[in-house]
Enzyme design. Structure first.
Site, PDB file in Angstrom:
ATOM      1  CG  LEU A   5      -2.103  -1.146   1.340  1.00 18.63           C
ATOM      2  CD1 LEU A   5      -2.450  -0.924   2.765  1.00 18.63           C
ATOM      3  CD2 LEU A   5      -3.074  -0.872   0.219  1.00 18.63           C
ATOM      4  N   GLY A   6       2.240   1.145   0.565  1.00 17.92           N
ATOM      5  CA  GLY A   6       2.932   2.486   0.676  1.00 17.92           C
ATOM      6  C   GLY A   6       4.104   2.229   1.350  1.00 17.92           C
ATOM      7  N   GLY A  52       6.736   4.055   4.145  1.00 18.08           N
ATOM      8  CA  GLY A  52       6.714   5.340   5.265  1.00 18.08           C
ATOM      9  C   GLY A  52       8.373   5.161   5.670  1.00 18.08           C
ATOM     10  N   GLY A 107       8.377   1.793   7.717  1.00 24.06           N
ATOM     11  CA  GLY A 107       8.470   0.506   7.383  1.00 24.06           C
ATOM     12  C   GLY A 107       7.312   0.572   5.798  1.00 24.06           C
ATOM     13  CB  ILE A 108       7.190  -1.936   3.290  1.00 16.40           C
ATOM     14  CG1 ILE A 108       8.480  -1.235   2.887  1.00 16.40           C
ATOM     15  CG2 ILE A 108       6.383  -1.959   2.055  1.00 16.40           C
ATOM     16  CD1 ILE A 108       9.288  -2.344   2.089  1.00 16.40           C
ATOM     17  CE  LYS A 131       4.160   2.038   8.655  1.00 18.66           C
ATOM     18  NZ  LYS A 131       3.965   3.322   8.787  1.00 18.66           N
ATOM     19  CG  ASP A 190       7.938  11.497   9.378  1.00 19.94           C
ATOM     20  OD1 ASP A 190       7.912  12.681   8.666  1.00 19.94           O
ATOM     21  OD2 ASP A 190       7.989  10.479   8.988  1.00 19.94           O
TER      22      ASP A 190
END
Ligand SMILES: *[C@@H]1O[C@H](CO)[C@@H](O)[C@H](O)[C@H]1NC(C)=O
Ligand SMILES: *[C@@H]1O[C@H](CO)[C@@H](O)[C@H](O)[C@H]1NC(C)=O
Ligand SMILES: *[C@@H]1O[C@H](CO)[C@@H](O)[C@H](O)[C@H]1NC(C)=O
Ligand SMILES: *[C@@H]1O[C@H](CO)[C@@H](O)[C@H](O)[C@H]1NC(C)=O
Ligand SMILES: *[C@@H]1O[C@H](CO)[C@@H](O)[C@H](O)[C@H]1NC(C)=O
Ligand SMILES: *[C@@H]1O[C@H](CO)[C@@H](O)[C@H](O)[C@H]1NC(C)=O
Ligand SMILES: *[C@@H]1O[C@H](CO)[C@@H](O)[C@H](O)[C@H]1NC(C)=O
Ligand SMILES: *[C@@H]1O[C@H](CO)[C@@H](O)[C@H](O)[C@H]1NC(C)=O
Length: 800
Positions: free
Chosen positions: A518-519, A521, A524-525, A539, A633
């Site tokens: 999905l993405g 960051g 993590g992924i 995640k 963040d």
């Protein structure tokens, strides 16, 4: 109050209007009629009610597609949509306007498509054939949807020479896909793929051979789909080239017929019983190419059925593409597209079988891209040759022969006829405990760990220079090492073990082997997964966590205890070996990054609600949790949207996890370029005000729908959003800042207030910034906003 009234209105009037509208109508649409893209639109129906024209919502999105569909069958199959800009956000409008035709505009009123019918219009008509026509004042048709086909042809529709039908990108993506059906100018009917970026047409993978250069009268002139369901190419001399059988079955009186160029490149004739009680679905009755496209020796570049690195199964008659272990789909919604490798061989990392291992894929071969062929070898030697060759990504072994291949791979096939094994190279994990197969780029994580620090630093330095004008980099580097390790999120004592814990294997299964990314960051992924009946986001944290199991659990449970409607809820976790995974609720509408920076500007009201939601979530983290949580963040990629477009903050609490055991020499700077507060660069205490700064930048992005940093030539004064807003604000040019966003300018008072609050938030000096609680009061108008001072004044003195 307003919403209550709206709700009552829906309840009382809707059922009536639907019933009433869906039954009458002679199919004719008066000039001036319009439709708006909302959930409960009543489409323009054909007299029989078989076809409807209007907006259909795309499943799983808040977008709509202007389309014509079968209205009486449950899945409302779409048969037409405009070839440009078919997908639009809620609130878009289509209108039948005299001397302009059908005009489609976005919620801001900007025209995005029209049927360019410039003569006088008498009325529009949704015909029972599925053809939408615009009838001119002299009773002739001046526009027909049949003349501008999308991916589907219907009975009574004709394609002339030069006509094209395009496949969709995927089942739910209405962009023009990779495949096209063309009746070429020479009369030949072909199927070919095309390059998406250049539109270059590759050589056909099917041809009807209806051209005849030596005798034009033999060449094809039209593709005809007659009312009985029979399809043929009509030659100039009146002869026919049959595509389907002349005796149409099943009978068109009782069945709907369509021919669609599906997104896998197969032209398919479908039929569907008209009787709604029959409970059937579309049935394939004919298709071309009839043999699995992958089984043909295609060999030509671009003409592949499956994308790069993808593998096509030969066991079905249609191409069925599947990324193999060690690969994942580039676009999760396009299963026939490209696959990206988890591991890319590099010549900088040593060679040999100590370093590399292989995933074995049975019956798989990629029938191109081999750069070396070795005969009469054993399987083990084949693997060793690949392990010792830093270019080799895959070794194919079969019949005592060995082929070495490089990335990207094309024309992948899988089937018992392949008689080959593929050995996919990957780098061994330096942990002895775990075996190879659960391979999901561990090494990448390590690498990114090493590089994240310097990369982040250097980009931040760059940004800082841009933000402040002239700064001495040397100074900065000295300060970098002095930066105090900030105390974010003080340690807690209670250990709460209520949060469900999952095993790694369970999550492998839940995510289908971490297939659907999905993405990515900073921590993590994120992968999509299913646990029980719930869709979740998993995640996979980068491997930077050194703390003990107990500490991890304590932190995770701390995060789990935060409940707020503007925070993404943590549902579970996994800790096994040094794998750390967190399971969150799944947010269907993605991040506000894609929401804000897409092609169409989302509506102002929705955006202001989102801004307020984020402020509330942050205020909760800062002031209402048992222990203060500083996010560190805040940026658009970390704000998600649920089904109802409520903003939800993600990744909170992770800064603390990341911080544990990180030595003073590593960078203490968190966050992402463009959003980090200036005090990260100084020898000062980090407080919740860093989040206020990032929120200020984010608020500016929400207001202007542009990114905080934008480097394009000729626009230097607008490059940095925080500078640009101050210039605009001082000159009273808020219209320039929002780029003539009429909706926002209509709401001028609120727009100005939001901009003033944002400028307060991005003040250089942390103590000048409001708290998040104050931000809410200012945004909601409970407290009047005072004139903000220039945000940059204190910058240079602070560094010297
Ligand atoms: C359809 O009905 C409307 C009124 O309901 C009428 O004005 C129009 O002329 C009719 N159109 C046709 C093509 O019969
Ligand atoms: C219709 O769209 C075309 C582009 O497709 C555009 O050039 C034209 O100006 C538009 N016409 C009207 C009347 O809006
Ligand atoms: C609707 O379709 C029928 C059947 O093809 C045709 O006879 C009729 O002329 C069409 N109506 C219009 C307004 O085009
Ligand atoms: C009707 O008008 C259109 C456009 O003005 C023209 O192209 C067409 O030839 C006309 N048809 C008839 C039958 O007069
Ligand atoms: C559809 O596909 C195109 C081309 O690959 C891509 O640019 C676009 O983002 C996709 N749209 C959606 C909604 O996924
Ligand atoms: C072209 O083909 C037609 C039959 O389809 C034949 O009658 C005709 O003579 C041919 N013309 C030439 C120039 O060969
Ligand atoms: C319709 O068919 C599906 C499967 O073909 C079946 O599961 C379902 O129960 C059927 N529904 C009705 C109402 O018959
Ligand atoms: C695998 O593909 C290559 C082409 O790259 C082909 O030459 C070879 O024969 C295939 N191997 C087997 C065992 O089928």
């Amino acid at each position: 109050m307003a919403s209550v009234i709206y709700f009552l209105h829906l309840v009382t009037f809707l059922p009536f209007s639907i019933v009433a509208q869906r039954n009458n109508g002679n199919g004719s649409i008066a000039v001036g009629a319009s439709l708006t893209a909302t959930d409960n639109i009543i489409p323009w129906l054909s007299p029989s009610g078989d076809f409807a024209f209007g907006f259909q919502r795309i499943p799983g999105e808040d977008n709509f597609v202007l389309s014509i569909w079968y209205d009486k069958i449950p899945d409302k199959t779409i048969i037409w949509y405009p070839q440009t800009n078919p997908v639009l956000s809620r609130g878009s409008k289509v209108e039948l306007i005299n001397r302009r035709g059908l005009v489609l505009s976005d919620p801001q009123g900007r025209e995005v498509w029209n049927s360019s019918s410039i003569s006088d219009i008498s009325y529009g008509f949704m015909n029972d054939t599925g053809n939408f026509v615009i009838v001119g004042s002299n009773s002739s048709n001046i526009w027909e949807s049949f003349n501008y086909p999308a991916d589907t042809m219907l009975p009574t529709q004709v394609i002339e020479r030069g006509g094209v039908i395009n496949s969709k990108m995927s089942k739910t993506n209405f962009s023009r896909g990779r495949f096209q059906l063309q009746l070429l100018q020479d009369g030949n009917l072909v199927l070919n793929s095309r390059d998406i970026t250049t539109d270059f047409a590759y050589a056909p993978y099917y041809t009807a051979a209806t051209d005849d250069p030596s005798n034009q009268s033999n060449s094809g002139d039209q593709v005809i789909f007659d009312e009985t369901g029979y399809m043929y190419v009509l030659r100039r001399n009146g002869q026919r080239f049959d595509l389907t059988s002349r005796k149409a079955e099943p009978p068109s009186r009782d069945y709907y017929h369509r021919a669609t160029l599906d997104s896998d490149g197969v032209l398919t004739r479908y039929s569907h019983a008209k009787n709604p009680a029959s409970n059937t679905s579309w049935e394939e009755i004919w298709l071309v190419p009839a043999r699995n496209m992958c089984a043909q020796s295609i060999g030509l570049e671009g003409s592949r059925a499956c994308g790069l690195n993808n593998v096509c199964s030969l066991d079905t008659d249609r191409p069925n593409c599947e990324c193999q272990r060690g690969f994942s789909l580039l676009d999760p919604n396009d299963p026939n597209g490209d696959c990206k490798p988890d591991f890319i061989p590099s010549c900088d990392e040593g060679n040999g079988k100590e370093v590399y291992d292989f995933i074995e894929l049975a019956d798989v071969n990629w029938s191109q891209d081999d750069y070396m062929h070795i005969r009469s070898v054993y399987e083990q030697d084949c693997k060793n040759y690949c392990a010792e060759d830093c270019f080799c990504a895959v070794a194919i072994y079969g019949g005592s022969q060995c082929w070495k291949k490089k990335l990207p791979l094309s024309n992948g096939r899988r089937g018992s006829s392949e008689r080959a094994k593929a050995f996919l190279k990957f780098r061994k994990v330096d942990r002895p405990s775990q075996g190879p197969p659960q391979f999901s780029g561990e090494n990448k994580d390590n690498k990114s760990l090493i590089f994240v620090g310097p990369a982040l630093l250097s980009t931040t330095v760059f940004v800082f220079i841009v933000m402040s004008g002239v700064i001495c980099v040397g100074f900065f580097l000295i300060y970098k090492y002095k930066a105090r390790n900030p105390n974010i999120y003080p340690t807690r004592t209670a250990v709460d073990t209520n949060l469900p814990r999952f095993t790694y294997q369970e999550l492998v299964e839940a995510t289908g082997g971490f297939k659907d990314e999905l993405g990515k960051g900073s921590f993590g992924i994120v992968y999509k997964g299913v646990i029980g009946i719930n869709t979740v986001a998993v995640k996979k944290l980068y491997r930077v966590f050194q703390e003990s199991e107990k500490e991890f659990q304590t932190e995770v449970n701390g995060v789990a205890r935060t409940h707020h409607k503007n925070l993404v809820q943590l549902l579970g976790y996994c800790k096994e070996g040094d794998q750390r995974l967190l399971i969150y609720e799944y947010m269907s509408n993605g991040t506000i990054a894609s929401f804000l920076f897409g092609d169409i500007r989302p509506c102002w009201k929705q955006r202001s609600n989102i801004a307020l939601g984020i402020a509330k979530g942050l205020s909760y983290l800062h002031e209402e949790c048992s222990t203060q949580v500083i996010h560190c963040d805040i940026k658009p990629q970390n704000i998600l949207l649920d089904d109802y477009y409520n903003a939800k903050i993600s990744d909170f609490g992770l800064a603390k996890l990341l911080n544990i055991n990180q030595s003073q020499t590593s960078t203490g700077i968190r966050g992402t370029k463009g959003y980090v507060a200036p005090e990260w660069f100084r020898n000062t205490q980090i407080t919740a005000k860093v989040d206020v700064y990032s929120f200020g930048v984010l608020l500016l992005e929400i207001i202007s729908c542009r990114k905080s940093l934008l480097f394009e030539s000729g626009n230097e004064d607008r490059a940095v959003l925080t500078d640009w807003v101050w210039d605009c604000y001082q000159e009273g040019r808020l219209d320039a800042f929002v780029e003539n966003d009429l909706e926002a300018l209509d709401d001028y008072k609120r727009l100005k207030k939001f901009i003033m609050v944002a400028i307060w938030c991005v003040q250089e000096t942390p103590s000048s910034r409001p708290t998040m609680r104050q931000v809410i009061q200012l945004l909601e108008g409970i407290v009047e906003v005072s004139e903000p001072p220039c945000p940059f004044l204190s910058l240079v003195p602070a560094l010297t």
